[in-house]
Design an enzyme around this catalytic site. Structure first.
Site, PDB file in Angstrom:
ATOM      1  N   LYS A 127     -23.524 -39.500   7.883  1.00 47.89           N
ATOM      2  CA  LYS A 127     -22.864 -38.499   8.716  1.00 47.89           C
ATOM      3  C   LYS A 127     -22.603 -37.223   7.898  1.00 47.89           C
ATOM      4  O   LYS A 127     -23.538 -36.623   7.433  1.00 47.89           O
ATOM      5  CB  LYS A 127     -21.586 -39.102   9.303  1.00 47.89           C
ATOM      6  CG  LYS A 127     -21.788 -40.508   9.912  1.00 47.89           C
ATOM      7  CD  LYS A 127     -22.688 -40.515  11.134  1.00 47.89           C
ATOM      8  CE  LYS A 127     -23.155 -41.917  11.510  1.00 47.89           C
ATOM      9  NZ  LYS A 127     -22.115 -42.911  11.642  1.00 47.89           N
ATOM     10  N   ASP A 168     -12.066 -46.225   6.428  1.00 49.66           N
ATOM     11  CA  ASP A 168     -13.349 -45.567   6.661  1.00 49.66           C
ATOM     12  C   ASP A 168     -13.031 -44.091   6.914  1.00 49.66           C
ATOM     13  O   ASP A 168     -12.395 -43.749   7.910  1.00 49.66           O
ATOM     14  CB  ASP A 168     -14.024 -46.238   7.868  1.00 49.66           C
ATOM     15  CG  ASP A 168     -15.352 -45.604   8.249  1.00 49.66           C
ATOM     16  OD1 ASP A 168     -15.567 -44.421   7.933  1.00 49.66           O
ATOM     17  OD2 ASP A 168     -16.171 -46.290   8.900  1.00 49.66           O
ATOM     18  N   TYR A 192     -15.151 -48.287  14.437  1.00 58.21           N
ATOM     19  CA  TYR A 192     -16.562 -48.033  14.748  1.00 58.21           C
ATOM     20  C   TYR A 192     -17.240 -49.327  15.234  1.00 58.21           C
ATOM     21  O   TYR A 192     -17.023 -50.404  14.661  1.00 58.21           O
ATOM     22  CB  TYR A 192     -17.237 -47.513  13.477  1.00 58.21           C
ATOM     23  CG  TYR A 192     -18.712 -47.338  13.553  1.00 58.21           C
ATOM     24  CD1 TYR A 192     -19.270 -46.275  14.248  1.00 58.21           C
ATOM     25  CD2 TYR A 192     -19.567 -48.238  12.926  1.00 58.21           C
ATOM     26  CE1 TYR A 192     -20.639 -46.118  14.325  1.00 58.21           C
ATOM     27  CE2 TYR A 192     -20.945 -48.074  12.984  1.00 58.21           C
ATOM     28  CZ  TYR A 192     -21.471 -47.009  13.699  1.00 58.21           C
ATOM     29  OH  TYR A 192     -22.821 -46.851  13.762  1.00 58.21           O
ATOM     30  N   ARG A 247     -32.152 -51.313  -8.749  1.00 57.13           N
ATOM     31  CA  ARG A 247     -31.217 -52.015  -7.860  1.00 57.13           C
ATOM     32  C   ARG A 247     -29.829 -52.090  -8.502  1.00 57.13           C
ATOM     33  O   ARG A 247     -28.803 -52.069  -7.831  1.00 57.13           O
ATOM     34  CB  ARG A 247     -31.714 -53.433  -7.509  1.00 57.13           C
ATOM     35  CG  ARG A 247     -30.704 -54.232  -6.690  1.00 57.13           C
ATOM     36  CD  ARG A 247     -31.285 -55.471  -6.034  1.00 57.13           C
ATOM     37  NE  ARG A 247     -31.965 -56.344  -6.984  1.00 57.13           N
ATOM     38  CZ  ARG A 247     -31.357 -57.112  -7.892  1.00 57.13           C
ATOM     39  NH1 ARG A 247     -30.041 -57.130  -7.993  1.00 57.13           N
ATOM     40  NH2 ARG A 247     -32.060 -57.869  -8.710  1.00 57.13           N
TER      41      ARG A 247
HETATM   42  C1  PLP Z   1     -21.997 -44.330  11.515  1.00 56.68           C
HETATM   43  C2  PLP Z   1     -20.702 -44.917  11.096  1.00 56.68           C
HETATM   44  C3  PLP Z   1     -20.654 -46.089  10.328  1.00 56.68           C
HETATM   45  C4  PLP Z   1     -21.893 -46.861   9.939  1.00 56.68           C
HETATM   46  O1  PLP Z   1     -22.674 -46.142   9.074  1.00 56.68           O
HETATM   47  P1  PLP Z   1     -24.246 -46.422   8.862  1.00 56.68           P
HETATM   48  O2  PLP Z   1     -24.617 -45.444   7.828  1.00 56.68           O
HETATM   49  O3  PLP Z   1     -24.913 -46.208  10.191  1.00 56.68           O
HETATM   50  O4  PLP Z   1     -24.357 -47.837   8.428  1.00 56.68           O
HETATM   51  C5  PLP Z   1     -19.416 -46.560   9.945  1.00 56.68           C
HETATM   52  N1  PLP Z   1     -18.275 -45.930  10.308  1.00 56.68           N
HETATM   53  C6  PLP Z   1     -18.282 -44.814  11.045  1.00 56.68           C
HETATM   54  C7  PLP Z   1     -17.003 -44.176  11.407  1.00 56.68           C
HETATM   55  C8  PLP Z   1     -19.492 -44.266  11.475  1.00 56.68           C
HETATM   56  O5  PLP Z   1     -19.503 -43.152  12.223  1.00 56.68           O
END
Ligand code: PLP
Length: 389
Positions: free
Chosen positions: A205, A180, A108, A55
């Site tokens: 992603k 992000d 998002y 962890r």
């Molecule tokens: C999918 C996504 C997230 C969240 O990610 P998770 O891995 O599902 O928690 C955050 N920001 C963007 C732009 C995303 O496409």
């Protein structure tokens, strides 16, 4: 020695594995690590290698965090159990109860709800404003504002953020910035090199790229990342070794995938602009791709998501059921082309007024373009649109 992205993505983060020199990183599927004696244990606390407890740290999660940090041009990266947990750790590293955040109105959906419900309940308030006009950001700043939060390319309309502009406002007001970078990936854009403090990814992603792992990464400079790491460790948001290993395995082909997928997306966007069944195509032609590290690159595209607004004459249900091999899935970034319907998935829970303000209607289709043949991709969409007309 100067290296290209395509080389660094494979060789930038070699880990010392002692005497055993496996070609690929093994999976350290272990919850803890052993010590030969108290002296060695004491050495751990003085930073002399080894690991203690998964962890707190694990070679596989470290490999992922470090790899993304190297690609983003940042000194430190930490992996987390999801994109959202990485974002949460970043936010909680700079904001506490009583603090205020200014966030882009088109972030998002999951990030919106984290800020709007969970963090609001914890006493961290967020004002959402359209970052398209940065005057809105200036106006929303309060004495207790700590953070400006946005995305490099937004969802679903692919608005490209003016990151330099956001950083300039933050500098002027003494605020942190967090971006992000999930949609752009460091292949197209490196916000840290533009002065952003924290850059987060949903590695679910493009970093992972194969739709088989849920993971997150966040990168930044050392002292701030020490706080972020502490949040991840103490909130139990760590990533599992196997998930980290899968994400690292996917990451090896990031350059190849982004090149192919962005190129295909560009061609699809161009073809659909000419289609009578499409009212509007959203794609950041020419707006991203200038790489802060290597100078402008001919990447053959600007990200791999294309959003379209079908014309009124197209029956949306018939379009979706005529997509042959293209799956309808509420995610993006896999190697297979897929589509999602923002109104009934990612933006479903938004109030009707917010959906309308963002332009999310039934006719909006988000396409995550894959690595198939570009001609086949164009044909499958043209044929589904014809079926809907
Ligand atoms: C999918 C996504 C997230 C969240 O990610 P998770 O891995 O599902 O928690 C955050 N920001 C963007 C732009 C995303 O496409």
């Amino acid at each position: 020695m100067e290296q290209k992205f395509e080389t660094t993505v494979l060789h930038g983060t070699k880990k010392n594995q002692g005497n055993i020199k496996s070609k690929t990183m093994p999976i350290y599927q272990t919850s803890a690590f052993s010590f030969g004696g108290l002296e060695e244990l004491e050495g751990y606390y003085h930073g002399e290698g080894n690991y203690l407890y998964s962890r707190v740290g694990n070679p596989n999660t470290d490999e992922l965090g470090t790899a993304v940090a190297v690609l983003e041009g940042a000194p430190v990266g930490v992996a987390a159990s999801s994109g959202l947990s990485a974002i949460l750790a970043g936010i909680l590293a700079v904001a506490k109860s009583g603090d205020h955040i200014v966030a882009a109105a088109d972030v998002y959906g999951g990030s919106y709800f984290m800020l709007e419900s969970e963090l609001r309940d914890l006493g961290v308030e967020t004002t959402f404003v359209p970052f398209g006009d940065l005057g809105n950001v200036e106006k929303a700043i309060r004495p207790n504002t700590k953070l400006l939060y946005t995305e490099s390319i937004t969802n679903p309309f692919l608005r490209v953020e003016n990151i330099e502009g956001v950083v300039a406002i933050a500098k002027e007001h003494g605020l942190y910035t967090m971006v992000d970078n999930t949609f752009a990936t460091p292949y197209h854009c490196k916000p840290f090199l533009t002065g952003v403090d924290l850059v987060a990814h949903s590695a679910t992603k493009y970093i992972g790229g194969h739709s088989d792992v849920t993971a997150g990464v966040i990168v930044g400079e050392e002292s701030l990342m020490a706080k972020v790491r502490s949040r991840v460790v103490n909130m139990g948001s760590n990533l599992s070794p196997f998930e980290a290993w899968l994400a690292c395995r996917g990451l090896k082909t990031l350059a190849l995938r982004m090149k192919a997928q962005s190129g295909n997306a560009c061609k699809l966007a161009e073809a659909l602009r000419e289609n009578e069944g499409v009212e509007e195509v959203y794609y950041p032609f020419g707006e991203v791709g200038a790489d802060a590290g290597d100078g402008a690159r001919d990447c053959g595209g600007y990200g791999a998501v294309v959003t379209i607004r079908l014309a009124g004459a197209v029956n949306v249900d018939r379009f979706f059921s005529s997509l042959q091999w293209v799956k309808i899935v509420p995610t993006l970034a896999g190697v297979e082309t897929s589509v999602s319907h923002p109104l009934t998935t990612s933006h479903r829970a938004l109030p009707k007024e917010a959906q309308e303000a963002l332009g999310i209607t039934n006719a909006v289709v988000r396409i995550s373009v894959g690595i198939e043949d570009s001609g086949d991709i164009v044909r499958v969409f043209e044929s589904a649109i014809r079926a809907g007309l």
